[in-house]
Design a protein around this motif. Sequence first.
Motif, PDB file in Angstrom:
ATOM      1  N   VAL A  92       0.786  -1.103  -0.028  1.00 40.88           N
ATOM      2  CA  VAL A  92       0.244   0.209   0.060  1.00 40.88           C
ATOM      3  C   VAL A  92       1.014   1.463   0.103  1.00 40.88           C
ATOM      4  O   VAL A  92       1.897   1.261   0.402  1.00 40.88           O
ATOM      5  CB  VAL A  92      -0.857   0.223   1.241  1.00 40.88           C
ATOM      6  N   PRO A  93       0.279   2.496  -0.613  1.00 37.20           N
ATOM      7  CA  PRO A  93       0.936   3.598  -0.622  1.00 37.20           C
ATOM      8  C   PRO A  93       1.277   4.482   1.027  1.00 37.20           C
ATOM      9  O   PRO A  93       0.654   5.499   0.618  1.00 37.20           O
ATOM     10  CB  PRO A  93       0.209   4.452  -1.741  1.00 37.20           C
ATOM     11  N   GLY A  94       1.437   3.049   1.790  1.00 38.39           N
ATOM     12  CA  GLY A  94       1.192   4.017   2.648  1.00 38.39           C
ATOM     13  C   GLY A  94       2.155   3.304   4.212  1.00 38.39           C
ATOM     14  O   GLY A  94       2.878   2.649   3.453  1.00 38.39           O
ATOM     15  N   GLU A  95       1.307   3.836   5.955  1.00 37.99           N
ATOM     16  CA  GLU A  95       2.105   2.761   6.801  1.00 37.99           C
ATOM     17  C   GLU A  95       0.905   1.943   6.334  1.00 37.99           C
ATOM     18  O   GLU A  95      -0.123   1.902   7.040  1.00 37.99           O
ATOM     19  CB  GLU A  95       2.594   3.638   7.759  1.00 37.99           C
ATOM     20  N   ALA A  96       1.012   0.250   6.902  1.00 38.88           N
ATOM     21  CA  ALA A  96      -0.049  -0.603   7.016  1.00 38.88           C
ATOM     22  C   ALA A  96      -0.588  -0.379   8.079  1.00 38.88           C
ATOM     23  O   ALA A  96      -2.305  -1.128   7.038  1.00 38.88           O
ATOM     24  CB  ALA A  96       0.929  -2.685   6.444  1.00 38.88           C
ATOM     25  N   ASP A  97      -0.659   0.095   8.676  1.00 43.47           N
ATOM     26  CA  ASP A  97      -1.322  -0.336  10.605  1.00 43.47           C
ATOM     27  C   ASP A  97      -2.803   0.783   9.770  1.00 43.47           C
ATOM     28  O   ASP A  97      -3.670   0.732  10.337  1.00 43.47           O
ATOM     29  CB  ASP A  97      -0.862   0.415  11.522  1.00 43.47           C
ATOM     30  N   ALA A  98      -2.777   1.911   9.416  1.00 46.05           N
ATOM     31  CA  ALA A  98      -3.379   3.365   8.667  1.00 46.05           C
ATOM     32  C   ALA A  98      -4.699   1.859   7.908  1.00 46.05           C
ATOM     33  O   ALA A  98      -5.614   2.389   7.741  1.00 46.05           O
ATOM     34  CB  ALA A  98      -2.902   4.150   8.083  1.00 46.05           C
ATOM     35  N   PHE A  99      -3.995   1.690   7.044  1.00 42.73           N
ATOM     36  CA  PHE A  99      -4.861   1.120   6.081  1.00 42.73           C
ATOM     37  C   PHE A  99      -5.490  -0.097   7.062  1.00 42.73           C
ATOM     38  O   PHE A  99      -6.523  -0.154   5.902  1.00 42.73           O
ATOM     39  CB  PHE A  99      -4.058   0.227   4.187  1.00 42.73           C
ATOM     40  N   CYS A 100      -4.775  -1.248   7.825  1.00 34.21           N
ATOM     41  CA  CYS A 100      -5.529  -1.853   8.121  1.00 34.21           C
ATOM     42  C   CYS A 100      -7.144  -1.508   9.396  1.00 34.21           C
ATOM     43  O   CYS A 100      -7.781  -1.944   8.751  1.00 34.21           O
ATOM     44  CB  CYS A 100      -4.584  -2.741   9.684  1.00 34.21           C
ATOM     45  N   ALA A 101      -6.455  -0.132   9.566  1.00 32.38           N
ATOM     46  CA  ALA A 101      -7.450   0.673  10.802  1.00 32.38           C
ATOM     47  C   ALA A 101      -8.786   0.471   9.503  1.00 32.38           C
ATOM     48  O   ALA A 101     -10.169   0.208   9.961  1.00 32.38           O
ATOM     49  CB  ALA A 101      -6.932   1.746  11.263  1.00 32.38           C
ATOM     50  N   GLY A 102      -8.755   1.424   9.082  1.00 32.07           N
ATOM     51  CA  GLY A 102      -9.740   1.859   7.348  1.00 32.07           C
ATOM     52  C   GLY A 102     -10.322   0.212   6.841  1.00 32.07           C
ATOM     53  O   GLY A 102     -11.659   0.027   6.959  1.00 32.07           O
ATOM     54  N   ALA A 103      -9.666  -0.194   6.154  1.00 30.12           N
ATOM     55  CA  ALA A 103      -9.970  -2.081   5.920  1.00 30.12           C
ATOM     56  C   ALA A 103     -10.740  -2.343   7.066  1.00 30.12           C
ATOM     57  O   ALA A 103     -12.325  -2.671   6.683  1.00 30.12           O
ATOM     58  CB  ALA A 103      -9.194  -2.825   5.431  1.00 30.12           C
ATOM     59  N   PHE A 108       0.338  15.413  14.908  1.00 30.16           N
ATOM     60  CA  PHE A 108       0.027  14.707  15.045  1.00 30.16           C
ATOM     61  C   PHE A 108      -1.179  13.254  14.645  1.00 30.16           C
ATOM     62  O   PHE A 108      -0.954  12.769  14.883  1.00 30.16           O
ATOM     63  CB  PHE A 108      -0.089  14.191  16.808  1.00 30.16           C
ATOM     64  N   GLN A 109      -2.645  14.202  14.784  1.00 26.68           N
ATOM     65  CA  GLN A 109      -3.594  13.655  14.563  1.00 26.68           C
ATOM     66  C   GLN A 109      -3.671  13.007  12.779  1.00 26.68           C
ATOM     67  O   GLN A 109      -3.858  12.264  12.775  1.00 26.68           O
ATOM     68  CB  GLN A 109      -4.704  14.992  14.614  1.00 26.68           C
ATOM     69  N   GLU A 110      -2.879  13.635  12.293  1.00 27.88           N
ATOM     70  CA  GLU A 110      -2.470  13.655  11.006  1.00 27.88           C
ATOM     71  C   GLU A 110      -1.748  11.501  11.085  1.00 27.88           C
ATOM     72  O   GLU A 110      -2.264  11.199  10.201  1.00 27.88           O
ATOM     73  CB  GLU A 110      -1.726  13.841  10.243  1.00 27.88           C
ATOM     74  N   GLN A 111      -0.807  11.106  11.698  1.00 34.01           N
ATOM     75  CA  GLN A 111      -0.571  10.286  11.691  1.00 34.01           C
ATOM     76  C   GLN A 111      -1.958   9.129  12.081  1.00 34.01           C
ATOM     77  O   GLN A 111      -1.475   7.514  11.937  1.00 34.01           O
ATOM     78  CB  GLN A 111       0.365  10.037  12.575  1.00 34.01           C
ATOM     79  N   TYR A 112      -2.685   9.869  12.391  1.00 38.59           N
ATOM     80  CA  TYR A 112      -3.744   8.738  13.051  1.00 38.59           C
ATOM     81  C   TYR A 112      -5.258   8.698  11.898  1.00 38.59           C
ATOM     82  O   TYR A 112      -6.694   8.838  12.236  1.00 38.59           O
ATOM     83  CB  TYR A 112      -4.220   8.712  14.123  1.00 38.59           C
ATOM     84  N   THR A 113      -4.710   9.674  10.551  1.00 39.06           N
ATOM     85  CA  THR A 113      -6.797   9.625  10.040  1.00 39.06           C
ATOM     86  C   THR A 113      -6.295   8.493   8.758  1.00 39.06           C
ATOM     87  O   THR A 113      -5.122   7.574   8.711  1.00 39.06           O
ATOM     88  CB  THR A 113      -5.843  10.902   8.845  1.00 39.06           C
ATOM     89  N   LEU A 114      -7.032   8.313   8.215  1.00 34.48           N
ATOM     90  CA  LEU A 114      -7.807   6.694   7.209  1.00 34.48           C
ATOM     91  C   LEU A 114      -7.418   7.052   6.150  1.00 34.48           C
ATOM     92  O   LEU A 114      -8.163   8.759   5.766  1.00 34.48           O
ATOM     93  CB  LEU A 114      -8.864   5.826   8.369  1.00 34.48           C
ATOM     94  N   PRO A 115      -6.749   6.388   5.327  1.00 35.05           N
ATOM     95  CA  PRO A 115      -7.062   6.930   4.125  1.00 35.05           C
ATOM     96  C   PRO A 115      -8.237   6.526   3.297  1.00 35.05           C
ATOM     97  O   PRO A 115      -9.309   6.024   3.971  1.00 35.05           O
ATOM     98  CB  PRO A 115      -5.904   5.420   3.457  1.00 35.05           C
ATOM     99  N   PRO A 116      -8.042   6.829   1.950  1.00 33.04           N
ATOM    100  CA  PRO A 116      -8.944   7.694   1.508  1.00 33.04           C
ATOM    101  C   PRO A 116      -9.674   6.286   0.727  1.00 33.04           C
ATOM    102  O   PRO A 116      -8.731   4.939   0.779  1.00 33.04           O
ATOM    103  CB  PRO A 116      -9.196   7.879  -0.013  1.00 33.04           C
ATOM    104  N   ARG A 117     -11.187   5.434   1.188  1.00 31.50           N
ATOM    105  CA  ARG A 117     -11.074   4.444   1.297  1.00 31.50           C
ATOM    106  C   ARG A 117     -10.810   3.215   0.068  1.00 31.50           C
ATOM    107  O   ARG A 117     -10.698   2.277  -0.060  1.00 31.50           O
ATOM    108  CB  ARG A 117     -12.805   4.188   0.994  1.00 31.50           C
ATOM    109  N   GLU A 118     -10.812   4.641  -0.957  1.00 35.52           N
ATOM    110  CA  GLU A 118     -10.748   3.776  -2.307  1.00 35.52           C
ATOM    111  C   GLU A 118      -9.207   3.149  -2.747  1.00 35.52           C
ATOM    112  O   GLU A 118      -8.868   2.352  -3.743  1.00 35.52           O
ATOM    113  CB  GLU A 118     -10.863   4.725  -3.947  1.00 35.52           C
ATOM    114  N   LEU A 119      -8.532   3.674  -1.856  1.00 38.20           N
ATOM    115  CA  LEU A 119      -6.980   2.683  -1.395  1.00 38.20           C
ATOM    116  C   LEU A 119      -6.943   1.684  -1.331  1.00 38.20           C
ATOM    117  O   LEU A 119      -5.898   0.552  -1.533  1.00 38.20           O
ATOM    118  CB  LEU A 119      -6.194   3.475  -1.017  1.00 38.20           C
TER     119      LEU A 119
END
Length: 593
Positions: free
Chosen positions: A158-169, A280-291
Amino acid sequence: MGIPHLLSTLEKLRRPASRSFSSDGGREQLPAAVIDGSALAHFIFNCCVKTFRDRTADVLAFDYAAYQRAVVRWLEDLEAGFTITHIFIDGHLPSYKTDTRTSRVQKAVTDLARLRTLSPAAIDLRKSPWTPTPPFLIAAFTDAVYCHERYRHVVRTVPGEADAFCAGAASEYQGGEAVIFTADSDLLVYPSKPHVRIAMLGDMAFEDAEDGRTVKVTLWTPAEIDALLGGDGNLLRFAWVLHHDSLRAAHITSTFPSAAASVVKERGKVLGGVLVPPVFQEQYTLPPRELYFSSTDDTPPVILDSRAAEVVYRSRSFSSLAHPRSKEADVTVYLPVLFEDVTKKSAWNVGLRVRKLAYSILFDNSTMLSEACRKAAGVTHRYINLSTTADAGKLADEVAAVPTLGDTRAVLVYVVSQVIIEHSQAGSPLEKTDILALLAAITHSPSLFEIPAIPTEEWTWPRVQLLAQVYAGLWSMYLLSVATTVTGNTDSELQQRLAAMPKMVEALNVRRFMAVYAIMPRVGKKARKRARKRVKTGEGDEGDDLGRVVGRLFREGDIQGVLEILGGQEGGSGDSADDGSGGEDEYMGMTVG
């Protein structure tokens, strides 16, 4: 970014639930498993380390194939209680990770330097608690998953850290419970819905029960914890309090003296007044769903190596996909940390020209690009002058001059030639045994005997430096292969050869490399003479033209020929065993000897 004492502090507020899951448990639908693949890759490696008998050999000659089998077994065991829906691999680390990443590289180099002092001649990893990570670990993990019939459809770099994408999915999952498997407590801080659970990889076990295999996990529920802290995102504020040293002293010790339920409401009021900085908030935002759900033509295919993926996601064509977007115009490429000799020049000098070509394909000439790698016992940033794409044709001609057309190992022989040239230009030409060992490492001709155990004293720093240089050359070629694949912008002949290159984890046989040093002193004169004759006449097994390839390589490269390499070896046990039946065996079944 880690949150100090997050789990231990939250455990005082609400202990996580311990549960067992099984496909035979009568559930209509198993919970979804969303996996932080980068974390799992290192977790399984650490499990493998505990089983090593010879720590030095098992780490430095890491068995990628056995590791990949362990990865598949772990996923199959997990399926006893879960349905695996996503496996995400880190593909882009944001700019706020810069200091953390540099410090991690520096720590690895410092550990390497300390080991170099403790083991100045033969390497003995027992003298250091540090365990170096194999350079292609993530590539091996991703390849094991991607080549599996069931799992290849759920893995993504993924085009980011895996944990953010795990949280979103997990939050978007519609079929019931979704459990994120990770080693990073940060996953609790991301916004999540009530059906999302977090399971730490170190707090789970696979067990056999009367009704079948079960998966026992310890589950955290972020939404529930946030509600206990007063809701409205107070868990994020709480994490910031723990993270920030000055606030931690003021709030944790005085305002939060206990975890009694009677003071939870008061905690919420206090937390409500905490201002969390935007960075700090930006670190814990979720990526766009389509990603994390789409697989459009605009998305690159699965990239096995995270560092290569990061280069792609910083490029002009794919930077718009990165989450979060990079705020820096300059590009820093963090090269994999190699196990090498800190008293020598960086192994990354090998393959530099190839990497320049890859960068030139991916970036504009105006890009300020640097590589972060070891220099002595520190970390340096080496700025790169980008090549022109016209160099692709020149490189293709050079690779074509090494083997015959269509040889799948053409790139490997080219990499070895670059290692030899690097030493020659530095005024320290390789010994003939070293060159033969390099050739053995990239040769896949069947061995006619079992590779012997390698004594610890054979693992010397000059030898691991050679291996590090080959690893650097292989990764550079892989990066160029990725660049040509995602852009389609290079010489077609070179692209053909890169496409035929063996996988990084299969390209180099370290045990065969080391075996040469153990075997050569036992090789008699007649055996060497027969080996010379085979190379000279180009004899060998049908379809194996490596002898002719190697002969051509050394003659055209103006480096001493294979005849001299074999014929000039001194020592040996005499010719008593040279009765005409064992010469080729002594050289591990290779056409070159």
